[in-house]
Design a protein around this motif. Structure first.
Motif, mmCIF file in Angstrom:
data_model
loop_
_atom_site.group_PDB
_atom_site.id
_atom_site.type_symbol
_atom_site.label_atom_id
_atom_site.label_comp_id
_atom_site.label_asym_id
_atom_site.label_seq_id
_atom_site.Cartn_x
_atom_site.Cartn_y
_atom_site.Cartn_z
ATOM 1 N N MET A 158 0.886 -1.121 0.117
ATOM 2 C CA MET A 158 0.043 -0.103 0.032
ATOM 3 C C MET A 158 0.850 1.209 -0.079
ATOM 4 S SD MET A 158 -2.809 1.412 -0.353
ATOM 5 C CE MET A 158 -3.983 0.109 -0.073
ATOM 6 N N SER A 159 2.055 1.198 0.889
ATOM 7 C CA SER A 159 2.755 2.332 0.638
ATOM 8 C C SER A 159 3.462 2.599 -0.370
ATOM 9 C CB SER A 159 3.873 2.326 1.972
ATOM 10 O OG SER A 159 3.349 2.212 3.051
ATOM 11 N N ALA A 160 4.049 1.545 -1.165
ATOM 12 C CA ALA A 160 4.635 1.737 -2.543
ATOM 13 C C ALA A 160 3.461 2.201 -3.653
ATOM 14 C CB ALA A 160 5.084 0.172 -2.909
ATOM 15 N N LEU A 161 2.305 1.675 -3.339
ATOM 16 C CA LEU A 161 1.296 2.094 -4.258
ATOM 17 C C LEU A 161 1.006 3.509 -4.202
ATOM 18 C CD1 LEU A 161 -0.881 1.442 -6.578
ATOM 19 C CD2 LEU A 161 -2.334 0.490 -4.745
ATOM 20 N N GLY A 162 1.003 3.993 -2.851
ATOM 21 C CA GLY A 162 0.920 5.331 -2.539
ATOM 22 C C GLY A 162 1.714 6.165 -3.222
ATOM 23 N N ALA A 163 3.070 5.685 -3.184
ATOM 24 C CA ALA A 163 4.287 6.451 -3.790
ATOM 25 C C ALA A 163 3.948 6.689 -5.097
ATOM 26 C CB ALA A 163 5.307 5.953 -3.435
ATOM 27 N N ALA A 164 3.340 5.529 -5.925
ATOM 28 C CA ALA A 164 3.383 5.601 -7.320
ATOM 29 C C ALA A 164 2.033 6.613 -7.408
ATOM 30 C CB ALA A 164 2.961 4.029 -7.850
ATOM 31 N N MET A 165 1.146 6.705 -6.958
ATOM 32 C CA MET A 165 -0.094 7.500 -7.022
ATOM 33 C C MET A 165 0.506 8.826 -6.884
ATOM 34 S SD MET A 165 -3.703 5.595 -5.600
ATOM 35 C CE MET A 165 -2.797 5.325 -3.984
ATOM 36 N N ARG A 166 1.311 9.175 -5.874
ATOM 37 C CA ARG A 166 1.781 10.615 -5.545
ATOM 38 C C ARG A 166 2.640 11.157 -6.862
ATOM 39 N NH1 ARG A 166 2.655 8.709 -0.530
ATOM 40 N NH2 ARG A 166 4.601 8.379 -0.732
ATOM 41 N N LYS A 167 3.451 9.924 -7.388
ATOM 42 C CA LYS A 167 4.238 10.298 -8.533
ATOM 43 C C LYS A 167 3.370 10.673 -9.724
ATOM 44 C CE LYS A 167 8.366 10.591 -10.906
ATOM 45 N NZ LYS A 167 9.026 11.795 -10.819
ATOM 46 N N LEU A 168 2.128 9.934 -9.814
ATOM 47 C CA LEU A 168 1.495 10.448 -11.106
ATOM 48 C C LEU A 168 0.708 11.774 -10.749
ATOM 49 C CD1 LEU A 168 -0.149 9.400 -13.493
ATOM 50 C CD2 LEU A 168 -1.811 8.333 -12.211
ATOM 51 N N VAL A 169 0.327 12.157 -9.643
ATOM 52 C CA VAL A 169 -0.240 13.339 -9.413
ATOM 53 C C VAL A 169 0.905 14.292 -9.527
ATOM 54 C CG1 VAL A 169 -1.178 15.053 -7.541
ATOM 55 C CG2 VAL A 169 -1.948 12.543 -7.743
ATOM 56 N N GLN A 170 2.070 14.183 -9.157
ATOM 57 C CA GLN A 170 2.966 15.350 -9.441
ATOM 58 C C GLN A 170 3.370 15.442 -11.075
ATOM 59 O OE1 GLN A 170 6.240 13.291 -7.462
ATOM 60 N NE2 GLN A 170 5.658 14.122 -5.492
ATOM 61 N N ILE A 171 3.320 14.494 -11.796
ATOM 62 C CA ILE A 171 3.465 14.542 -13.255
ATOM 63 C C ILE A 171 2.186 15.281 -13.791
ATOM 64 C CG2 ILE A 171 3.757 13.398 -15.247
ATOM 65 C CD1 ILE A 171 5.365 11.027 -13.747
ATOM 66 N N CYS A 172 1.188 14.873 -13.440
ATOM 67 C CA CYS A 172 -0.117 15.515 -14.054
ATOM 68 C C CYS A 172 -0.059 16.822 -13.816
ATOM 69 C CB CYS A 172 -1.332 14.988 -13.360
ATOM 70 S SG CYS A 172 -1.859 13.099 -14.005
ATOM 71 N N PHE A 173 0.264 17.163 -12.661
ATOM 72 C CA PHE A 173 0.311 18.541 -12.052
ATOM 73 C C PHE A 173 1.293 19.614 -12.634
ATOM 74 C CE2 PHE A 173 1.298 22.428 -9.187
ATOM 75 C CZ PHE A 173 0.089 22.727 -8.904
ATOM 76 N N GLY A 174 2.563 18.937 -12.996
ATOM 77 C CA GLY A 174 3.385 19.449 -13.720
ATOM 78 C C GLY A 174 3.174 19.839 -15.234
#
Length: 335
Positions: free
Chosen positions: A305-321
């Protein structure tokens, strides 16, 4: 009281419920002035008149602070904003922590409005502004689509059970008819959402930018448009916090208890924000999209779950950028 100090006493806390508004204003001597108004147009007008009378300020000098309460606060916030007042819509979790710091343990409407007034005075929350009409429409369409998809899945589950239990043909026919109707309505809503995006040039352009990110299809792109466009995030980390993707660790003194979990505090006004980045795929697509990161983190002892959360955060960062810089996705080249 001099003019400068009076300007500091312009915050009215409003505890919003479906039927009424519990309002509180603190004067220069910390004396409470409180009143209850109906949560209706006549009540909103009376609230403004009462606030102007007791503060002695113009409408632009008033600052109303309320919690995000699903749908109850929305129309009032727009009304006050359109009148020219300053409005803050704050995270209920943050207000709860603030109340605890004041020693407020019990909860009632009058106390809540006083806490909101104090919170506004001392914490100076960011001013709120209404979301664009096209974003509000998109949110309503997506919310209806999500509701329909849940109903459709429930009926499909009932049909599966009915088939296993060899239910009478009339039952199976009834289920088939309902499923067909719901599925047709789902397709119609998907068409309406697509038309809405195409009819607004900025939404259409931003959707194309998001879909330039590998693995981001129309489902995630549409929901990220809805989230990022709904409020003025200063950073990708703010957006991730709003979506409940910030890990929190339970600590007591010098001890740390258990594994870090994803925060549930940062998502006012959005019913299921993590579905935005899950995209209905159960997270499997995120694991494959960021497989190297996922394997590295789980290999270092992080939970799935922590690793999946990190992947989701990374995706949000890319989308935001991508949306911030208005440039299609460019993969980083390793040195």
């Amino acid at each position: 009281m001099n003019k400068g100090s009076r300007k500091e006493m312009n915050v009215i806390g409003i505890d919003v419920s479906k039927a009424k508004l519990d309002c509180a204003w603190l004067d220069e001597n910390n004396k409470l002035k409180a009143k209850v108004f109906p949560n209706a147009l006549t009540g909103w007008s009376s609230l403004v008149e009462w606030s102007l009378k007791h503060t002695g300020l113009s409408i632009s000098g008033l600052h109303f602070v309320m919690e995000a309460t699903g749908v109850c606060h929305g129309q009032l916030a727009v009304y006050l904003y359109d009148k020219g007042a300053n409005v803050s819509v704050v995270n209920p979790a943050q207000v709860k922590f603030y109340a605890q710091s004041l020693g407020v343990r019990s909860k009632n409407d009058k106390k809540d409005s006083v806490v909101l007034a104090r919170y506004g005075l001392h914490e100076k929350p960011k001013r709120w502004q209404p979301e664009a009409l096209e974003i509000g429409t998109l949110k309503a369409l997506v919310a209806r689509l999500d509701s329909l998809e849940k109903d459709l899945q429930r009926e499909r589950n009932r049909r599966e059970k009915a088939e296993i239990s060899q239910a009478p043909p009339a039952i199976l026919a009834s289920l088939a008819q309902i499923i067909g109707t719901l599925d047709a309505e789902r397709q119609q809503l998907e068409k309406l959402i697509e038309e809405h995006l195409n009819n607004h040039e900025l939404l259409k352009q931003n959707k194309a930018l998001l879909e330039s990110i590998p693995g981001v299809g129309k489902v995630i792109a549409t929901r990220m448009l809805m989230v990022i466009g709904s409020r003025p995030f200063d950073s990708a980390s703010q957006c991730a916090a709003y979506l409940g993707l910030v890990p929190v660790q339970h600590e007591s003194g010098s001890s740390v208890r258990g594994r870090a979990k994803l925060s549930k505090a940062g998502k006012p006004g959005h019913p299921h924000p993590r579905q935005t980045v899950h995209g209905g795929g159960g997270g499997d697509h995120l694991q494959s999209r960021h497989q190297a990161q996922y394997l590295r983190l789980t290999g270092n002892g992080k939970s799935k779950m922590s690793a999946l959360g990190a992947a989701m955060r990374k995706l949000v960062q890319i989308c935001f950028g991508v949306l911030k810089h208005q440039q299609p996705y460019q993969p980083q080249v390793a040195n």
